[in-house]
Design an enzyme around this catalytic site. Structure first.
Site, PDB file in Angstrom:
ATOM      1  CG  ASP A   1       2.151   2.287   4.093  1.00 47.95           C
ATOM      2  OD1 ASP A   1       0.595   2.405   4.399  1.00 47.95           O
ATOM      3  OD2 ASP A   1       2.909   1.443   3.730  1.00 47.95           O
TER       4      ASP A   1
ATOM      5  CG  ASP B   1      -3.588  -4.194  -1.047  1.00 50.77           C
ATOM      6  OD1 ASP B   1      -2.790  -2.923  -1.506  1.00 50.77           O
ATOM      7  OD2 ASP B   1      -3.816  -4.218   0.580  1.00 50.77           O
TER       8      ASP B   1
END
Length: 253
Positions: free
Chosen positions: A11, A130
């Site tokens: 990330d 998500d």
């Protein structure tokens, strides 16, 4: 034997690898190129690179970092963040990525999935989903976009079904409630998507110990096991995880 692949995830924010909890409280985890090479050399089967701030900051994925990473690894490489068009995807793939991952852009313009699949092939297209728990949804999970900040009112499993219909080649669901918490992947979420789709599913969000990876395979039927902080901070070594899975009847490359 069930076959799975291990996928560390980088990330990215401000040129550095970061890791948070529930998508916030980010900690620095190091240089992306150095970390990518280390994973490549230490048995990772795939690698994910997600520019987590690109969509929020309304910019493109950092192509130079993608190029540098692609030069030091030999494993499949999935890149996401700020990809909002066929041209964006083409630049990322040309920079060395094997697949592109879309979340917010795919949700807001679902026909983008069709276009990418038609242009590059479904195997190049990952739709990241998500989610957070919402008991008013049929599946119990709601899709969130903008790095997990914006509720959409859309059921997560229904969106996964649509993504497959439009040409996605992989699904990458991440539970906001589980992200970085290290209390295990969201098994009901994985099961719900696997039961209603035929695509490979990448389990993401919540791995804290080796048993969690095994649960994701045995109960959640996941095909690829993604994790970040447990790998970044040395809590779990990839070779040890593979031995553990192999000892429990799960085959890894």
């Amino acid at each position: 034997m069930k076959k799975v692949r291990i996928m560390p995830c980088l990330d990215m924010k401000d040129g550095r690898v970061v890791k948070g909890v529930h998508f916030v409280d980010l900690q620095d985890a190091g240089d992306p190129v150095e970390i990518a090479k280390a994973y490549n050399d230490n048995g990772a089967d795939e690698l994910a690179f997600l520019d987590i701030a690109a969509t929020i900051e309304n910019r493109k994925t950092t192509l130079e970092v993608v190029r540098k990473i692609s030069e030091v690894i030999s494993i499949p490489f999935t890149v996401g963040g700020g990809i909002g068009s066929v041209e964006d995807a083409k630049m990322v793939l040309s920079a060395g990525a094997d697949r592109v991952s879309l979340s917010s852009a795919a949700f807001r313009r679902p026909d983008l999935i069709n276009k990418l699949s038609e242009t590059f092939g479904s195997d190049k297209v990952v739709v990241a989903i998500d989610v957070d728990i919402n008991d008013t949804m049929p599946s119990g999970y709601e899709v969130f976009v903008d790095g997990g900040n914006t509720a959409t009112g859309k059921d997560a499993v229904e969106w996964a079904i649509e993504a497959e219909r439009r040409g996605a080649g992989y699904l990458l669901p991440t539970s906001k409630a589980r992200d970085g918490a290290k209390n295990g992947y969201d098994i009901p979420l994985l099961m719900g998507i696997k039961e209603r789709t035929t695509l490979p599913v990448i389990a993401s969000g919540g791995a804290g110990k080796m048993e969690h990876f095994l649960e994701a395979v045995e109960e959640g039927k996941a095909d690829i096991l993604l994790a970040a902080s447990v790998f970044h901070f040395g809590e779990i070594k990839i070779d040890e995880l593979k031995r553990y899975l192999n000892d429990h009847g799960v085959e890894t490359p």
